[in-house]
Design a protein around this motif. Structure first.
Motif, short mmCIF file in Angstrom:
data_model
loop_
_atom_site.label_atom_id
_atom_site.label_comp_id
_atom_site.label_asym_id
_atom_site.label_seq_id
_atom_site.Cartn_x
_atom_site.Cartn_y
_atom_site.Cartn_z
N LEU A 90 0.83 -1.21 0.00
CA LEU A 90 0.00 0.00 0.00
C LEU A 90 0.86 1.25 0.00
O LEU A 90 0.56 2.22 -0.70
CB LEU A 90 -0.95 0.00 1.20
N PHE A 99 -6.90 3.40 0.91
CA PHE A 99 -7.35 2.06 0.57
C PHE A 99 -7.29 1.18 1.81
O PHE A 99 -6.36 1.28 2.61
CB PHE A 99 -6.46 1.48 -0.54
N GLY A 100 -8.27 0.30 1.98
CA GLY A 100 -8.33 -0.56 3.15
C GLY A 100 -8.02 -2.01 2.84
O GLY A 100 -7.99 -2.42 1.69
N PHE A 101 -7.81 -2.76 3.90
CA PHE A 101 -7.52 -4.19 3.78
C PHE A 101 -8.23 -4.88 4.94
O PHE A 101 -7.92 -4.64 6.10
CB PHE A 101 -6.02 -4.44 3.84
N GLU A 102 -9.22 -5.72 4.61
CA GLU A 102 -10.00 -6.41 5.64
C GLU A 102 -9.10 -7.25 6.53
O GLU A 102 -8.23 -7.99 6.05
CB GLU A 102 -11.05 -7.30 4.96
N ILE A 125 -5.19 -6.11 -4.79
CA ILE A 125 -5.36 -4.65 -4.77
C ILE A 125 -5.72 -4.16 -6.17
O ILE A 125 -6.64 -3.35 -6.33
CB ILE A 125 -4.09 -3.95 -4.23
N GLN A 133 -13.66 -0.99 -5.71
CA GLN A 133 -13.72 -1.20 -4.26
C GLN A 133 -12.72 -0.29 -3.56
O GLN A 133 -11.71 0.10 -4.13
CB GLN A 133 -13.38 -2.66 -3.93
N ALA A 134 -13.01 -0.01 -2.30
CA ALA A 134 -12.12 0.81 -1.49
C ALA A 134 -11.27 -0.03 -0.54
O ALA A 134 -10.48 0.50 0.23
CB ALA A 134 -12.93 1.83 -0.68
N GLU A 135 -11.45 -1.35 -0.59
CA GLU A 135 -10.66 -2.25 0.25
C GLU A 135 -10.59 -3.63 -0.36
O GLU A 135 -11.41 -4.00 -1.20
CB GLU A 135 -11.21 -2.32 1.68
N ARG A 137 -11.01 -7.52 0.41
CA ARG A 137 -11.69 -8.40 1.36
C ARG A 137 -11.04 -9.79 1.30
O ARG A 137 -10.38 -10.13 0.32
CB ARG A 137 -13.17 -8.48 1.02
#
Length: 155
Positions: A90, A99-102, A125, A133-135, A137
């Protein structure tokens, strides 16, 4: 080192043969670099070699090395490695704030080798961004690992 071992054919050149003299302080005191024809003292050089297996490495080479066995990480350590890989990717992509990561995804990644972790994170990613998507999953990671696997490819 294990990947450089020669086959069983006696006519093959052993790529590790030069290490015999290089790893002995007595003989390495008078080392000649044949590419520039210079003699120098290499007796204080420290060599570091890696191998995935000792199979195929000869006794004379092994006797000149200090051997350390590094076991795969414990599950809790593997989660931290996964977290570090995600953070590194990232950051490299300048997405750390956008950006997110579950969290469950870290546990999926923890089952993989670090090399496969990195490739899977990069692909997931990219796929998530392409999908808007913003993350990432955990399901995205499973999708990247492919339907042919019954689970993650372990270390």
């Amino acid at each position: 080192l294990d990947k450089s071992c020669s086959g069983t054919n006696s006519r093959e050149i052993d790529p590790l043969a030069q290490l015999h003299g290089a790893l002995e302080p007595e003989t390495s005191r008078s080392t000649v670099d044949v590419s520039v024809d210079i003699e120098f003292d290499a007796s204080l050089v420290t060599y570091v070699g890696t191998a995935n297996t000792l199979r195929g490495l000869t006794g004379p080479i092994l006797s000149r090395m200090e051997i350390f066995s590094i076991e795969p990480p414990e599950p809790s350590d593997a989660v931290e490695i996964a977290r570090a890989v995600v953070s590194q990717v990232l950051s490299r992509l300048n997405l750390q704030d956008a950006f997110g990561f579950e969290r469950k995804g870290l546990y999926v990644l923890a089952q993989l080798s670090p090399r496969l972790m990195l490739r899977t994170v990069e692909k997931a990613i990219a796929a998530a961004i392409a999908a808007g998507q913003a993350e990432v999953r955990a399901s995205d990671l499973w999708a990247e690992l492919g339907p042919e696997s019954d689970g993650p490819r372990l270390h």
